[in-house]
Design a protein around this motif. Structure first.
Motif, PDB file in Angstrom:
ATOM      1  N   TYR A 156      -2.789  66.488  48.911  1.00  0.00           N
ATOM      2  CA  TYR A 156      -2.327  65.789  47.711  1.00  0.00           C
ATOM      3  C   TYR A 156      -1.437  66.665  46.832  1.00  0.00           C
TER       4      TYR A 156
ATOM      5  N   TYR B 183       1.889  66.107  48.196  1.00  0.00           N
ATOM      6  CA  TYR B 183       2.312  64.757  47.789  1.00  0.00           C
ATOM      7  C   TYR B 183       2.884  64.792  46.364  1.00  0.00           C
ATOM      8  N   ASP B 184       2.209  65.496  45.456  1.00  0.00           N
ATOM      9  CA  ASP B 184       2.685  65.569  44.065  1.00  0.00           C
ATOM     10  C   ASP B 184       4.059  66.222  43.993  1.00  0.00           C
TER      11      ASP B 184
ATOM     12  N   ASN C 175       6.674  63.813  45.197  1.00  0.00           N
ATOM     13  CA  ASN C 175       6.874  62.820  44.129  1.00  0.00           C
ATOM     14  C   ASN C 175       7.808  63.374  43.056  1.00  0.00           C
ATOM     15  N   ARG C 176       7.597  64.643  42.692  1.00  0.00           N
ATOM     16  CA  ARG C 176       8.463  65.263  41.672  1.00  0.00           C
ATOM     17  C   ARG C 176       9.907  65.347  42.165  1.00  0.00           C
TER      18      ARG C 176
ATOM     19  N   ILE D  36      11.456  63.533  44.419  1.00  0.00           N
ATOM     20  CA  ILE D  36      12.076  62.205  44.495  1.00  0.00           C
ATOM     21  C   ILE D  36      12.421  61.690  43.105  1.00  0.00           C
ATOM     22  N   SER D  37      11.551  61.990  42.123  1.00  0.00           N
ATOM     23  CA  SER D  37      11.839  61.563  40.751  1.00  0.00           C
ATOM     24  C   SER D  37      13.072  62.257  40.185  1.00  0.00           C
TER      25      SER D  37
ATOM     26  N   LEU E 225       3.441  58.702  50.923  1.00  0.00           N
ATOM     27  CA  LEU E 225       4.742  59.389  50.933  1.00  0.00           C
ATOM     28  C   LEU E 225       5.868  58.424  51.295  1.00  0.00           C
TER      29      LEU E 225
ATOM     30  N   LEU F  94       6.737  56.249  48.464  1.00  0.00           N
ATOM     31  CA  LEU F  94       7.547  56.958  47.464  1.00  0.00           C
ATOM     32  C   LEU F  94       9.027  56.927  47.809  1.00  0.00           C
TER      33      LEU F  94
END
Length: 338
Positions: free
Chosen positions: A275, A278-279, A282-283, A285-286, A316, A319
């Motif tokens: 995870y 994963y975080d 996510n960052r 992609i943001s 993922l 996302l």
């Protein structure tokens, strides 16, 4: 040597005296590597004025640097009361280079024009492509009109100013070992991870895409190149790379400095799906990065089953990351070209 080739190693011992050597104990190099099955300690008796020869055929199945040869020799009596050391020899080094898998394609588009061509052809990846084309506005030059896309959309579409800007690729290799694996299993896993990195780097640099290769080995190490000549420098680096880091790949992603604002692809290669990673995805992609994650599954070499793997991989993909899962026995070009 290249992965998969075989070599012959011959070992001879001669007793040139008139004495009978009751017990000769020979220790080899390689007992702390995957070659241990070839070089277990050998015990023998050597009659006076005689010679014994042993021949080994070694299959070099995995990349790396391996020491072979005689490490220590002891002469002992029948009762084991005395143990006399004999002159030792310097080891010989066997260098096994990783295989270069030539990929036909990867979801990496060096410039935005290629991305828009993919949109025209109805091809998308992950959560979709970010196009650098927009609808025509009054005052736009007709030289910027994207005629193929305009025909498809039935309205004038123009390229943005940076539509031909070259994207950059960051390739991050996870060098944290799976501590629960035995030597052979860890070697096999490392070999697959390096093979993935070699295939991706060869693809990018052969296409002359500006590529940054990053990993943590005592400190963050960054290598930048943009052509195939530079690939061979990285290839020399990768064949002997040690998996001894304690910094996981999600932390390595955080450390990489970005001095330029540009379109970029971030490719992570790891055997640990969690995870925290994963975080980080996510960052990224943001922040409008295109993320490709290559997960080498260690389960086939005795790894612990990751019960959360399917949940994380599906998250993922939702996302917008491009996710590949590779098993040890998989052919890279079949998985990464799919």
């Amino acid at each position: 040597m290249t992965k998969g080739e075989r070599i012959q190693f011959n070992f001879s011992t001669s007793n040139e005296t008139s004495l009978f050597y009751p017990n000769l104990e020979v220790e080899f190099y390689g007992i702390d590597s995957i070659l241990i099955k070839y070089f277990e300690t050998k015990r023998m008796c050597v009659p006076a004025k005689s010679k014994k020869t042993f021949r080994y055929e070694i299959e070099c199945k995995y990349r790396g640097c391996y020491e072979i040869g005689v490490h220590k020799v002891y002469i002992t009596d029948f009762l084991g009361i005395f143990r006399m050391p004999y002159k030792v020899m310097e080891p010989k080094e066997v260098t096994v280079y990783p295989k270069i898998v030539v990929l036909e394609k990867l979801p990496i588009y060096p410039n935005a024009e290629e991305e828009s061509e993919m949109i025209i052809n109805g091809i998308k990846s992950g959560g979709g492509l970010i196009s650098d084309v927009r609808e025509y506005a009054y005052g736009d030059s007709m030289h910027k009109v994207h005629w193929k896309l305009s025909a498809k959309e039935q309205k004038l579409m123009v390229k943005s100013e940076d539509a031909t800007a070259i994207a950059k690729v960051y390739v991050v290799l996870d060098l944290v070992p799976q501590g629960y694996l035995e030597i052979e299993a860890q070697t096999i896993l490392e070999d697959k991870l390096v093979e993935c990195a070699v295939a991706v780097l060869y693809y990018c640099l052969n296409q002359e895409i500006p590529t940054t290769f990053c990993y943590f080995q005592k400190e963050l190490r960054i290598h930048k190149g943009k052509d195939l000549a530079y690939f061979y420098e990285l290839y020399e680096l990768l064949f002997k790379m040690k998996f001894q880091s304690q910094v996981p790949i999600d932390k390595v992603f955080e450390m990489i400095p970005e001095l330029e604002v540009c379109r970029s692809y971030w490719i992570g290669i790891t055997s640990d799906l969690n995870y925290e990673l994963y975080d980080q995805v996510n960052r990224c992609i943001s922040e409008d990065k295109q993320v490709i994650l290559i997960y080498v599954n260690p389960e086939q070499v005795g790894g612990i089953v990751n019960d959360e793997k399917n949940v994380i991989s599906e998250a993922l993909i939702r996302l917008g990351a491009i996710y590949y899962e590779i098993n040890i026995d998989d052919e890279l070009n079949q998985v990464l070209n799919s």
